[in-house]
Design an enzyme around this catalytic site. Structure first.
Site, PDB file in Angstrom:
ATOM      1  N   CYS A  51      10.786  -2.123  36.617  1.00 43.96           N
ATOM      2  CA  CYS A  51      11.141  -3.005  35.499  1.00 43.96           C
ATOM      3  C   CYS A  51      11.111  -2.228  34.172  1.00 43.96           C
ATOM      4  O   CYS A  51      10.183  -1.454  33.931  1.00 43.96           O
ATOM      5  CB  CYS A  51      10.165  -4.177  35.445  1.00 43.96           C
ATOM      6  SG  CYS A  51      10.579  -5.354  34.148  1.00 43.96           S
ATOM      7  N   CYS A  55       4.964  -4.542  29.818  1.00 43.13           N
ATOM      8  CA  CYS A  55       3.803  -5.433  29.916  1.00 43.13           C
ATOM      9  C   CYS A  55       2.612  -4.630  30.480  1.00 43.13           C
ATOM     10  O   CYS A  55       2.692  -4.137  31.619  1.00 43.13           O
ATOM     11  CB  CYS A  55       4.125  -6.617  30.818  1.00 43.13           C
ATOM     12  SG  CYS A  55       5.732  -7.369  30.455  1.00 43.13           S
ATOM     13  N   CYS A  58       1.104  -5.024  34.059  1.00 38.41           N
ATOM     14  CA  CYS A  58       1.985  -5.208  35.216  1.00 38.41           C
ATOM     15  C   CYS A  58       2.247  -3.939  36.031  1.00 38.41           C
ATOM     16  O   CYS A  58       2.737  -2.934  35.506  1.00 38.41           O
ATOM     17  CB  CYS A  58       3.313  -5.800  34.753  1.00 38.41           C
ATOM     18  SG  CYS A  58       4.362  -6.234  36.165  1.00 38.41           S
ATOM     19  N   CYS A  95       8.474 -19.858  45.554  1.00 40.69           N
ATOM     20  CA  CYS A  95       8.775 -19.278  44.244  1.00 40.69           C
ATOM     21  C   CYS A  95       9.208 -17.829  44.403  1.00 40.69           C
ATOM     22  O   CYS A  95       8.460 -17.020  44.954  1.00 40.69           O
ATOM     23  CB  CYS A  95       7.527 -19.363  43.371  1.00 40.69           C
ATOM     24  SG  CYS A  95       7.750 -18.612  41.759  1.00 40.69           S
ATOM     25  N   CYS A 126      11.253 -22.588  42.957  1.00 41.02           N
ATOM     26  CA  CYS A 126      10.872 -22.070  41.640  1.00 41.02           C
ATOM     27  C   CYS A 126      11.345 -20.622  41.577  1.00 41.02           C
ATOM     28  O   CYS A 126      11.429 -19.949  42.616  1.00 41.02           O
ATOM     29  CB  CYS A 126       9.360 -22.136  41.474  1.00 41.02           C
ATOM     30  SG  CYS A 126       8.769 -21.430  39.921  1.00 41.02           S
ATOM     31  N   CYS A 186       7.235 -24.066  34.421  1.00 44.42           N
ATOM     32  CA  CYS A 186       5.965 -23.515  34.893  1.00 44.42           C
ATOM     33  C   CYS A 186       5.611 -22.431  33.880  1.00 44.42           C
ATOM     34  O   CYS A 186       6.313 -21.421  33.785  1.00 44.42           O
ATOM     35  CB  CYS A 186       6.144 -22.923  36.294  1.00 44.42           C
ATOM     36  SG  CYS A 186       4.682 -22.033  36.868  1.00 44.42           S
ATOM     37  N   ARG A 258      -2.723 -24.401  37.651  1.00 44.75           N
ATOM     38  CA  ARG A 258      -2.809 -23.549  38.847  1.00 44.75           C
ATOM     39  C   ARG A 258      -3.851 -22.454  38.692  1.00 44.75           C
ATOM     40  O   ARG A 258      -3.795 -21.668  37.737  1.00 44.75           O
ATOM     41  CB  ARG A 258      -1.439 -22.941  39.183  1.00 44.75           C
ATOM     42  CG  ARG A 258      -1.492 -22.124  40.486  1.00 44.75           C
ATOM     43  CD  ARG A 258      -0.107 -21.688  40.985  1.00 44.75           C
ATOM     44  NE  ARG A 258       0.790 -22.806  41.038  1.00 44.75           N
ATOM     45  CZ  ARG A 258       1.915 -22.888  40.328  1.00 44.75           C
ATOM     46  NH1 ARG A 258       2.284 -21.898  39.567  1.00 44.75           N
ATOM     47  NH2 ARG A 258       2.683 -23.945  40.420  1.00 44.75           N
TER      48      ARG A 258
END
Ligand code: SAM
Ligand code: DTB
Ligand code: SF4
Length: 324
Positions: A51, A55, A58, A95, A126, A186, A258
């Site tokens: 990616c 972040c 991550c 998801c 999702c 979400c 969650r």
């Protein structure tokens, strides 16, 4: 329902005696939900690693040297097989996640096909694919997507220390597009990244000021992955995590809160306290996106000990008629 929570008010909730806070959270929880029912969502990473975003938490960012191998977009048949397994194991929502800044071109078309296939299996669908524009959100809705996951991650101030390649406003824009397209949201964040209690209060305030509230609010405990800049950050006190769950429950009383990433490292007692504090959803299955999750067998044992039942699936046929 309130949408005007201030950071000061939420900071005051954090300062309550633990027992008083949990009691308030239980009252809110029982006013809106069956307190012995927990919703199960299963995750699948359909495009792993590589990616371009930075972040700091991550493992999928291409900027950090982690053990993760990047993979191409999965084939639709493999995704269908994984969704079938999740359904057979009792998950009500499937998801799919992709390590993208935003979806593009042919890959986006393939994701739309995957979503149609999941909906044909009568599961809630999702996806978390990065930033969306209005047209992409409309096309996801049209394919039958029920929820879009896009986290704020932290409060606007601490956020700047964690991510530089995507602004907080970019995230809010994506959430607006999801809402305008008629999908459920979400949206939650990560705690244990070295933020202060005030920052945690700021994250909850951002979420609780959204009108309507996000239908699902994932509270993730940072999974410290070797090679990421946050690998050595000091662990968050477990009670502070449980307080964060309780405050999400009090401020967003009708949302599913969650208990998300980080469960593998939590004791059964800690997870039970999270359910007592109002958590009523988990990620269910061996893996989150790239890291390990608590095994489904262990979840079943814990549910049995606590008398918790998995939430039954909504009637998807009626939902599809609403979507049509
Ligand atoms: N790439 C897309 C995006 O970020 O918008 C979607 C996938 S991304 C992995 C989804 C979410 O996973 C992030 O927003 C973050 O909240 C969570 N996440 C990622 N790594 C994590 C970690 N190490 N610990 C806890 N949560 C994490
Ligand atoms: C969310 O809030 N947490 C999930 C889901 N939404 C996509 C992801 C957690 C990822 C944990 C690190 C990993 O497995 O890569
Ligand atoms: Fe990329 Fe999402 Fe990971 Fe950020 S959280 S690096 S956008 S996969």
């Amino acid at each position: 329902m309130r949408y005007d929570w201030s950071v000061d008010e939420i900071t005051e909730l954090f300062a309550l005696p633990f027992n008083d806070l949990i009691y308030r959270a239980q009252q809110c929880h029982r006013a809106h939900f069956d307190a012995n029912e927990v919703q199960l969502s299963t995750l699948l990473s359909i495009k792993t690693g590589g990616c371009p975003e930075d972040c700091k938490y991550c493992p999928q960012s291409s900027r950090y040297q982690t053990d993760l191998e990047s993979e191409l977009l999965m084939k639709k048949d493999e995704v269908i097989a994984a969704a079938q397994r999740a359904k057979a194991n009792g998950a009500s929502r499937f998801c799919i996640g992709a390590a993208w800044r935003e979806p593009k071109g042919r890959a986006f078309e393939m994701v739309l096909e995957m979503i149609r296939a999941i909906k044909d299996m009568d599961m809630e669908a999702c996806a978390t694919l990065g930033m969306l524009d209005a047209d992409q959100a409309a096309r996801l809705k049209d394919a039958g997507l029920d929820y879009y996951n896009h986290n704020l991650d932290s409060d606007p101030e601490f956020y700047r220390e964690i991510i530089s390649t995507r602004s907080y406003d970019d995230r809010l824009d994506t959430l607006r597009h999801v809402r305008a397209a008629g999908m459920s949201i979400c949206c939650g964040g990560i705690v244990g990244m070295g933020e202060s209690r005030r920052h945690r209060a700021g994250l909850i305030a951002q979420l609780a000021r959204m009108q309507p509230h996000p239908e699902s609010v994932p509270i993730n405990m940072l999974v410290k992955v070797p090679g990421t800049p946050l690998q050595d950050v000091e662990a968050l006190d477990p009670f502070e995590f449980i307080r964060t769950i309780a405050i999400a429950r009090i401020t967003m009383p009708a949302s599913h809160v969650r208990l998300s990433a980080g469960r593998e490292a939590m004791s059964e007692e800690m997870q039970a306290l999270c359910f007592l504090a109002g958590a009523n959803s988990i990620f269910y299955g061996e893996k989150l996106l790239t890291t390990d999750n608590q095994a489904a067998d262990q979840d079943r044992i814990l549910f049995e000990k606590l008398g918790i039942r998995p939430q039954q699936q909504h009637t998807p046929s009626s939902r599809r008629m609403v979507n049509a």
